[in-house]
Design an enzyme around this catalytic site. Structure first.
Site, PDB file in Angstrom:
ATOM      1  N   PHE A 116      11.050  -2.989  -9.958  1.00 35.76           N
ATOM      2  CA  PHE A 116      10.214  -4.187 -10.043  1.00 35.76           C
ATOM      3  C   PHE A 116       8.814  -3.865  -9.518  1.00 35.76           C
ATOM      4  CE2 PHE A 116      14.536  -5.954  -9.322  1.00 35.76           C
ATOM      5  CZ  PHE A 116      14.627  -6.800 -10.412  1.00 35.76           C
ATOM      6  N   LEU A 145       0.814  -1.217   0.000  1.00 31.19           N
ATOM      7  CA  LEU A 145       0.000   0.000   0.000  1.00 31.19           C
ATOM      8  C   LEU A 145       0.845   1.264   0.000  1.00 31.19           C
ATOM      9  CD1 LEU A 145      -2.957  -0.951   2.390  1.00 31.19           C
ATOM     10  CD2 LEU A 145      -2.892  -0.968  -0.119  1.00 31.19           C
ATOM     11  N   ARG A 146       2.157   1.133   0.218  1.00 38.22           N
ATOM     12  CA  ARG A 146       3.136   2.218   0.068  1.00 38.22           C
ATOM     13  C   ARG A 146       3.042   3.333   1.105  1.00 38.22           C
ATOM     14  NH1 ARG A 146       6.425  -0.870  -2.736  1.00 38.22           N
ATOM     15  NH2 ARG A 146       5.940  -1.106  -4.955  1.00 38.22           N
ATOM     16  N   ASP A 187       0.688  -9.702  -4.809  1.00 37.94           N
ATOM     17  CA  ASP A 187       1.916  -8.898  -4.724  1.00 37.94           C
ATOM     18  C   ASP A 187       1.709  -7.570  -5.468  1.00 37.94           C
ATOM     19  OD1 ASP A 187       4.462  -8.044  -4.145  1.00 37.94           O
ATOM     20  OD2 ASP A 187       5.492  -9.465  -5.457  1.00 37.94           O
ATOM     21  N   HIS A 232      10.283 -13.772   1.621  1.00 39.97           N
ATOM     22  CA  HIS A 232      10.694 -13.468   0.248  1.00 39.97           C
ATOM     23  C   HIS A 232      11.990 -14.239   0.060  1.00 39.97           C
ATOM     24  CE1 HIS A 232      11.587 -10.510  -3.168  1.00 39.97           C
ATOM     25  NE2 HIS A 232      12.707 -11.197  -3.026  1.00 39.97           N
TER      26      HIS A 232
END
Length: 446
Positions: free
Chosen positions: A338, A77-78, A320, A194
């Site tokens: 990315f 969501l940044r 993602d 990850h």
């Protein structure tokens, strides 16, 4: 996890709403039948044919399908830190536009989600947005630096149940092992990994394969993922921790998950829509819009991922969703970040490309993108059982549309799927019995 801490309930409840005439598909109950669904005070009150509708607002959904609202365990969501890419409000609008009612937001924010204070800030902003429910994912290490374990006790006390340094894998195996042992003491905690060996990835930008060789680009070999997946599985098994492997991209990783499950380890895995639907050849057409990490791999990898989903070796689907500014993605393949947007396109793309041609069933899609993610984190979601929150999506399997990124609610108005024809769409989203999207239009609380 307490659903009231997640935001997304702002709005006015009708005391009684009856959704009539729809087919209801709910794998959590083994249900696929035509029923009416009665909502009272934001929860599912009853499911049965021909329910009494006295005093209820009736919504005729004949010809439609009602499913539990989709639950996305992997969203960026940044906010805080990068509102030019996305905000909690715009990301939640994108979610409900796509039929997603609950999202888990990753901690690569600024500041990172490595404390209860940042987690509480995100939940407060999600509540103010009043659209989807938002669950913060806590960092594994302080400031996601990979140097020292984060303050798990305070985050667990604030309701955080999933932890990850997503995008910055913990390279120090000793530290990662210690973190796994700490979190193994909390039955409810889930480590989301990850899995990438950065020394093998070596600054690559695309998959090491035919396409990278043809274009002379620095590449990321499949082994950068599989070596890390093997390490993470072995350490989690030794620690007794619950491990969830994010965004798998290689056939080798699927084989390792199969081994872990045969051993009875507490390992689960996810796959993204883009790794199911696209391979490295998409870079020829889409350029940086198809630049993701892990990268799009070869056709054999894509087929292995689809088979892994079909057989249940891969437990869930997650997008993602990783938005950036269009100008950033307009740079060269070497320089562009990315990331891909996914919240608004995931369900219609999967309906079109997987369900419609019979590669998976609708029930399998709902199980992987709603029921199983909710169970994985003991969430009060992913089900339409009486007493559950009325979080649901209404699908029209015959509706058609074309992907138009300029109309996205996300701030990232681009997509490698631009121009794709969709056959099957979410046409209504409800969260806590409140309509948040109808006919493609997000309804913001007043």
């Amino acid at each position: 996890m307490d659903r009231l801490d997640a935001g997304g309930e702002k709005g006015s409840w009708k005391m009684r709403i009856c959704l009539k005439g729809a087919r209801i598909v709910d794998p959590s109950q083994g249900l696929d039948n035509f029923c009416d669904l009665l909502i009272e005070a934001g929860t599912v009150a009853a499911l049965a044919p021909n329910l009494s509708v006295d005093g209820a607002e009736v919504i005729d959904l004949s010809g439609k399908v009602i499913v539990p609202g989709f639950v996305d365990l992997h969203v960026h969501l940044r906010e805080p830190g990068f509102p030019e890419k996305e905000t909690i409000a715009t990301g939640c609008a994108a979610a409900v536009a796509g039929g997603v009612t609950s999202v888990f937001c990753m901690p690569n924010t600024e500041p990172p989600i490595d404390s209860a204070a940042v987690s509480d800030l995100i939940k407060a902003r999600a509540a103010a947005a009043g659209l989807a429910r938002v669950y913060p994912v806590g960092a594994l290490t302080r400031r996601r630096s990979g140097a020292a374990a984060a303050d798990f006790d305070s985050m667990l006390a604030s309701g955080v149940r999933a932890f990850s340094d997503d995008g910055s894998p913990v390279a120090d195996s000793r530290l990662f092992f210690e973190i796994l042992k700490k979190l193994a003491g909390h039955e409810e905690a889930l480590v989301i990994s990850h899995s990438e060996d950065l020394s093998l990835a070596g600054g690559g930008v695309v998959h090491e394969g035919i396409w990278s060789k043809r274009h002379g680009l620095p590449a990321i070999p499949a082994e950068a993922e599989t070596v890390a997946v093997a390490r993470d599985i072995i350490l989690a098994g030794a620690a007794g921790a619950r491990l969830h492997l994010a965004h798998l991209s290689t056939a080798g990783s699927v084989e390792l998950v199969a081994w872990a499950k045969q051993k009875g380890l507490a390992v689960t895995a996810e796959v993204t829509p883009h790794h199911l639907l696209l391979d490295e050849s998409a870079l020829e057409r889409c350029g940086t819009l198809a630049k993701v990490n892990p990268p799009l791999r070869g056709t054999a990898d894509r087929q292995a991922l689809l088979q892994g989903l079909k057989t249940g070796l891969i437990d869930i689907i997650a997008t993602d969703h990783a938005p950036h500014q269009a100008a950033e993605k307009a740079q060269s393949l070497l320089d562009a970040p990315f990331g891909i947007t996914g919240l608004e396109t995931a369900v219609p793309l999967l309906l079109t490309e997987l369900v419609r041609p019979g590669l998976i069933t609708l029930s399998e899609l709902v199980d992987a993108y709603s029921c199983r993610p909710a169970r994985l984190l003991n969430l009060n979601a992913g089900s339409l059982r009486p007493g559950a929150p009325a979080d649901l999506a209404v699908l029209d399997l015959e509706a058609t549309a074309v992907v138009q990124p300029e109309k996205f609610y996300s701030r990232a108005g681009y997509s490698p799927y631009a121009g794709w024809k969709l056959h099957g769409l979410p046409v209504m989203t409800m969260v806590g019995g409140v309509v948040k999207m109808k006919a493609g239009q997000v309804i913001r609380p007043v």
